[in-house]
Scaffold this motif. Sequence first.
Motif, PDB file in Angstrom:
ATOM      1  N   ARG A 179      54.458 -20.003  39.342  1.00 22.35           N
ATOM      2  CA  ARG A 179      53.424 -20.970  38.951  1.00 22.35           C
ATOM      3  C   ARG A 179      52.998 -21.823  40.147  1.00 22.35           C
ATOM      4  O   ARG A 179      51.808 -22.062  40.369  1.00 22.35           O
ATOM      5  N   VAL A 180      53.951 -22.284  40.935  1.00 19.88           N
ATOM      6  CA  VAL A 180      53.636 -23.109  42.106  1.00 19.88           C
ATOM      7  C   VAL A 180      52.876 -22.287  43.146  1.00 19.88           C
ATOM      8  O   VAL A 180      51.879 -22.743  43.705  1.00 19.88           O
ATOM      9  N   ILE A 181      53.332 -21.084  43.387  1.00 21.98           N
ATOM     10  CA  ILE A 181      52.654 -20.214  44.366  1.00 21.98           C
ATOM     11  C   ILE A 181      51.226 -19.923  43.921  1.00 21.98           C
ATOM     12  O   ILE A 181      50.283 -20.024  44.712  1.00 21.98           O
ATOM     13  N   ALA A 182      51.052 -19.577  42.659  1.00 25.39           N
ATOM     14  CA  ALA A 182      49.713 -19.279  42.138  1.00 25.39           C
ATOM     15  C   ALA A 182      48.797 -20.488  42.275  1.00 25.39           C
ATOM     16  O   ALA A 182      47.642 -20.365  42.702  1.00 25.39           O
ATOM     17  N   ARG A 183      49.296 -21.662  41.929  1.00 22.55           N
ATOM     18  CA  ARG A 183      48.477 -22.868  42.035  1.00 22.55           C
ATOM     19  C   ARG A 183      48.045 -23.108  43.474  1.00 22.55           C
ATOM     20  O   ARG A 183      46.891 -23.437  43.748  1.00 22.55           O
TER      21      ARG A 183
END
Length: 196
Positions: A179-183
């Motif tokens: 989720r953090v990487i995608a954001r």
Amino acid sequence: MPAARPARVPRADNRLPLILDEAARLFAARGFHGASVRDIVRAIDMLPGSLYYHFATKEALLAVVYAEGVRRISESVEAAIAGRRDPWERLEAACVAHLESLLNAGDYAQVVIRVRPSDAPSVAGELVQRRDEYERLFVELVQALPLARGVDRRSARLMLLGALNWSQTWYHPGRDSPRVIARRFVNLLRGQPDRE
């Protein structure tokens, strides 16, 4: 008059899912050329020739494993974007689902990323078609974005997918979540600083 013999019913072999799982595991770990038919069947206690009851060639086996990998990733992405309306939220949700499929979901998704169509020329066209069908999801997602005038949407999509797919080479569980990487990736495309 002798009794009629019943028609032969094809043998149901419950090892087919085991074959697919083992092939996915080995193709993901060793690549297409590094995984032999002998290696695949050894783990499930089959003779090498028995594989050909199910698949005419190792390439045909790869095509089925690859198709299953694409199906799993596609279903994950489609479920993640369902019901979302904001184009940036849809893209971020798709990226999270894509990353989770690659980084957490296992071997089938890794086959899609690690095995190149050119590794199996006899089924290359089928593999490319499967990959392109999946990438159409991202074509639509990027097309819907309110990007600045003149931004090459094809290049933006290819850059994003390339970054997502490459993550499996540097990702360390516990450091950053999918989720953090995608954001972060979506914010770079959006031209915004990270929200954290």
